[in-house]
Design an enzyme around this catalytic site. Sequence first.
Site, PDB file in Angstrom:
ATOM      1  N   HIS A 143       1.070  -1.038  -0.037  1.00  0.00           N
ATOM      2  CA  HIS A 143       0.085  -0.045   0.082  1.00  0.00           C
ATOM      3  C   HIS A 143       0.795   1.112  -0.056  1.00  0.00           C
ATOM      4  O   HIS A 143       1.988   1.226   0.888  1.00  0.00           O
ATOM      5  CB  HIS A 143      -0.944  -0.060   1.204  1.00  0.00           C
ATOM      6  CG  HIS A 143      -1.623  -1.300   1.273  1.00  0.00           C
ATOM      7  ND1 HIS A 143      -2.667  -1.836   0.415  1.00  0.00           N
ATOM      8  CD2 HIS A 143      -1.913  -2.105   2.428  1.00  0.00           C
ATOM      9  CE1 HIS A 143      -3.207  -2.898   0.833  1.00  0.00           C
ATOM     10  NE2 HIS A 143      -2.893  -3.230   2.254  1.00  0.00           N
ATOM     11  N   GLU A 160      -1.667  -0.398   8.210  1.00  0.00           N
ATOM     12  CA  GLU A 160      -2.729  -1.067   8.459  1.00  0.00           C
ATOM     13  C   GLU A 160      -2.278  -2.087   9.705  1.00  0.00           C
ATOM     14  O   GLU A 160      -0.877  -2.077   9.981  1.00  0.00           O
ATOM     15  CB  GLU A 160      -3.427  -1.957   7.679  1.00  0.00           C
ATOM     16  CG  GLU A 160      -2.609  -2.926   6.958  1.00  0.00           C
ATOM     17  CD  GLU A 160      -3.251  -3.571   5.716  1.00  0.00           C
ATOM     18  OE1 GLU A 160      -4.436  -3.103   5.270  1.00  0.00           O
ATOM     19  OE2 GLU A 160      -2.798  -4.649   5.213  1.00  0.00           O
ATOM     20  N   ARG A 238      -1.466  -4.875  -6.070  1.00  0.00           N
ATOM     21  CA  ARG A 238      -1.360  -6.209  -6.368  1.00  0.00           C
ATOM     22  C   ARG A 238       0.038  -6.476  -6.987  1.00  0.00           C
ATOM     23  O   ARG A 238       0.040  -6.175  -8.196  1.00  0.00           O
ATOM     24  CB  ARG A 238      -2.587  -7.003  -6.881  1.00  0.00           C
ATOM     25  CG  ARG A 238      -2.578  -8.481  -6.679  1.00  0.00           C
ATOM     26  CD  ARG A 238      -3.804  -8.893  -7.423  1.00  0.00           C
ATOM     27  NE  ARG A 238      -5.176  -8.596  -6.706  1.00  0.00           N
ATOM     28  CZ  ARG A 238      -6.093  -8.067  -7.554  1.00  0.00           C
ATOM     29  NH1 ARG A 238      -6.329  -7.924  -8.740  1.00  0.00           N
ATOM     30  NH2 ARG A 238      -7.094  -7.741  -6.806  1.00  0.00           N
TER      31      ARG A 238
END
Length: 362
Positions: A143, A160, A238
């Site tokens: 990310h 996260e 991805r």
Amino acid sequence: MKDAICRIFHSITQRQDRKGKCRLSGKANDCAYFENTTDMNMQLTKFRPILKETVWGGDRIPQMKKMPGFGNRTIGESWEISGVEGNESVVAEGPYKGLRLSELIDVQKEKLLGTDNYRRFGKRFPLLIKFIDARKDLSIQVHPDDETARRQGMVNGKNEMWYVLDSEPYASLRCGLSRNLSPEDVERKVADGTICDSIALYKVKAGDCFYIPAGRVHSIGAGCMIAEIQQTSDTTYRLYDYNRRDSEGNLRQLHVNEAKECMDYSSGGDNRSLYRRERNTRVPLVECSSFRTSLYDVEGRITLDYSSLDSFVILMGIKGEGTVTDGDGNKHILHGFETVLVPAVAKTLDVDGDIEFLETYV
């Protein structure tokens, strides 16, 4: 502004006539219902879960949340609290039932978010809260941080964390590089399918915790049931996906160039967040610029003191059951695999029962 909020409530309660006038006050700009609702006690809020079907998901989330009717659908995620555009949480019960999260913020403002949070984020809720059930491996992904995300036209990046709720004996996940790489190394290893060999692999069990800052390559493995807390963003780059195909038979899209732009190419040590479990007290797990998360293991009764905190609080039930009572005497039952949002004006919460839960705030 008052009339706009009045319309929000009346769209739910049908207390507005076809001319847009309030059926309580008879006026469009002087709504008694508005005055009454904004003076209500600030209560804990539960939202309708948003279940996401994925190619790697399982069947445990609907079972754990006692939501029938999903049959053989592979549900990978339950978005518990979301301000993501197009996937916004809706209040499940109480006087604000049916309102979207941004509408609730529009009504309650800093009383819900906290003064500084409301100034910083406005109506955009800053965190995305999920439960994740991985029957198969997720893609290798990364990310962007805030700076990179804004350069690419997004509001913010994504830090996260994961807390493992349950796991199969074979469960594992990947987090961070196991050796230093260059951008050229990454591109080559993605092309020849060997990128996983350079990512640290962890066997996991219930209670394991990982912080994944923006830029750290990672992947949740098969057999993991996880609570995920992150910045509000649905952006995932991805890097590799095992040549997996989507429901239409196409190879799933990769974002190699975008991932290379924001990836941390250095290897580190142990990427687990280590802690010592204690009963009936706050156990810090992750503290970062985006959120702070702690673990509680309650047996009996404890009081949570938020008198010096200027933020909303999120409670995510892990297992068990407890009664949560705010300072106004409002009671809520919190079960495992349930989530509640506590307003910033709540200064104490009593928790009574036998329950484990995560506490998160900004």
